[in-house]
Scaffold this motif. Structure first.
Motif, PDB file in Angstrom:
ATOM      1  N   GLU A  92       1.121  -1.137  -0.018  1.00 37.43           N
ATOM      2  CA  GLU A  92       0.000   0.085  -0.013  1.00 37.43           C
ATOM      3  C   GLU A  92       0.989   1.293   0.087  1.00 37.43           C
ATOM      4  O   GLU A  92       0.510   2.282  -0.693  1.00 37.43           O
ATOM      5  CB  GLU A  92      -1.012  -0.081   1.316  1.00 37.43           C
ATOM      6  N   LYS A  93       2.024   1.002   0.880  1.00 33.30           N
ATOM      7  CA  LYS A  93       2.891   2.396   0.710  1.00 33.30           C
ATOM      8  C   LYS A  93       3.640   2.634  -0.864  1.00 33.30           C
ATOM      9  O   LYS A  93       3.522   3.405  -0.890  1.00 33.30           O
ATOM     10  CB  LYS A  93       4.033   2.141   1.794  1.00 33.30           C
ATOM     11  N   ALA A  94       3.801   1.488  -1.408  1.00 35.08           N
ATOM     12  CA  ALA A  94       4.217   1.463  -2.736  1.00 35.08           C
ATOM     13  C   ALA A  94       3.185   2.213  -3.368  1.00 35.08           C
ATOM     14  O   ALA A  94       3.621   2.812  -4.631  1.00 35.08           O
ATOM     15  CB  ALA A  94       4.856   0.362  -3.153  1.00 35.08           C
ATOM     16  N   ARG A  95       2.058   1.777  -3.392  1.00 42.62           N
ATOM     17  CA  ARG A  95       0.996   2.172  -4.401  1.00 42.62           C
ATOM     18  C   ARG A  95       0.862   3.641  -4.107  1.00 42.62           C
ATOM     19  O   ARG A  95       0.665   4.475  -5.023  1.00 42.62           O
ATOM     20  CB  ARG A  95      -0.186   1.577  -3.933  1.00 42.62           C
ATOM     21  N   ASP A  96       0.902   4.285  -2.855  1.00 41.94           N
ATOM     22  CA  ASP A  96       0.777   5.662  -2.515  1.00 41.94           C
ATOM     23  C   ASP A  96       1.911   6.418  -3.068  1.00 41.94           C
ATOM     24  O   ASP A  96       1.646   7.466  -3.845  1.00 41.94           O
ATOM     25  CB  ASP A  96       0.780   5.844  -0.799  1.00 41.94           C
ATOM     26  N   GLN A  97       3.169   5.927  -3.180  1.00 38.75           N
ATOM     27  CA  GLN A  97       4.101   6.650  -3.798  1.00 38.75           C
ATOM     28  C   GLN A  97       4.238   6.730  -5.142  1.00 38.75           C
ATOM     29  O   GLN A  97       4.879   7.872  -5.847  1.00 38.75           O
ATOM     30  CB  GLN A  97       5.487   6.253  -3.276  1.00 38.75           C
ATOM     31  N   THR A  98       3.460   5.989  -5.738  1.00 38.70           N
ATOM     32  CA  THR A  98       3.510   5.749  -7.203  1.00 38.70           C
ATOM     33  C   THR A  98       2.139   6.083  -7.821  1.00 38.70           C
ATOM     34  O   THR A  98       1.777   6.057  -9.054  1.00 38.70           O
ATOM     35  CB  THR A  98       4.101   4.557  -7.707  1.00 38.70           C
ATOM     36  N   ARG A  99       1.292   6.502  -6.867  1.00 40.53           N
ATOM     37  CA  ARG A  99      -0.381   6.954  -7.347  1.00 40.53           C
ATOM     38  C   ARG A  99      -0.193   7.915  -8.176  1.00 40.53           C
ATOM     39  O   ARG A  99      -1.322   7.952  -9.322  1.00 40.53           O
ATOM     40  CB  ARG A  99      -1.223   7.234  -6.050  1.00 40.53           C
ATOM     41  N   GLY A 100       0.611   8.876  -8.368  1.00 37.12           N
ATOM     42  CA  GLY A 100       0.373  10.037  -9.295  1.00 37.12           C
ATOM     43  C   GLY A 100       0.760   9.719 -10.583  1.00 37.12           C
ATOM     44  O   GLY A 100       0.206  10.031 -11.653  1.00 37.12           O
TER      45      GLY A 100
END
Length: 229
Positions: free
Chosen positions: A189-197
């Protein structure tokens, strides 16, 4: 040690009684020792096991659900020998027709998925379209495209999100770094947040609404996703 803990968890949460679906069904944990007049039918061929179940219950005979005594996973059925013989003969006689029907259905489903994908993501590169269809909708893969519990549009959106995340963002690099440094918490989930943009920008370029609107769909656990084959 890890395997033992895993088995303990399965024994704790898996109740063999949950395998019973009908009042004429009973449990058995001896696949090699069926009752007299019965034979063991292993799981795997859905047509055979489903028909054996139906005909046994229709004849008001006991159906034995065979399970693994360690994991409580379903292994197959004990059914009357005559029932199995009739079903095996029918399966052999109809095999060619059923295979053809499956081919026709798979082709129809893939065409529908392609149509939906191109409607939602009209500017998606054609090589990515093929990658999504060949990977996310691969027969027997158990991936989201094979789910029978989700609408076609939902399956397409989720498959495209997964493809874009892994192929066009730094998600895998970020995730690998977090694993290597011993990052705590839900690192996916953290990796998703960091690459969401990055992901949202790609999807918008392809003609999609914001990625957040796509991921609000709550997927069942993989084990609960019914695969079509």
């Amino acid at each position: 040690m890890g395997n033992k803990q895993s088995l303990k968890r399965k024994r704790k949460f898996k109740d063999p009684q949950s395998l019973i679906e009908h009042k004429f069904e009973k449990l058995s944990n001896t696949p090699k020792s069926p009752p007299k007049g019965y034979t063991f039918v292993p799981k795997g061929d859905v047509y055979v096991t489903r028909k054996c179940r139906t005909l046994t219950l229709k004849a008001v005979q006991t159906l034995y659900v065979v399970y693994d005594r360690v994991t409580s996973e379903r292994l197959g059925l004990h059914v009357p020998q005559k029932v199995f013989q009739d079903v095996a003969a029918d399966a052999a006689a109809t095999a060619t027709g059923r295979r053809q029907a499956v081919i026709v259905k798979d082709d129809r489903d893939l065409k529908k998925a392609r149509s939906v994908l191109l409607r939602i993501f009209p500017r998606m590169p054609l090589d990515s379209v093929e990658d999504v269809l060949n990977h996310g909708f691969l027969k027997g893969s158990g991936r989201v495209g094979r789910s029978t519990k989700l609408e076609a549009e939902t399956k397409v959106r989720l498959a495209v999100v997964a493809h874009a995340r892994h192929k066009f963002t730094a998600y895998d690099v970020v995730l690998s770094y977090m694993r290597g440094t011993g990052e705590g918490g839900n690192i996916k989930e953290k990796a998703r947040d960091q690459t969401r943009g990055q992901l949202s920008s790609i999807l918008k370029t392809w003609g999609s609404p914001d990625e957040r609107k796509i991921e609000v769909v709550q997927l069942p656990e993989r084990q609960a996703l019914k695969s079509e084959g």
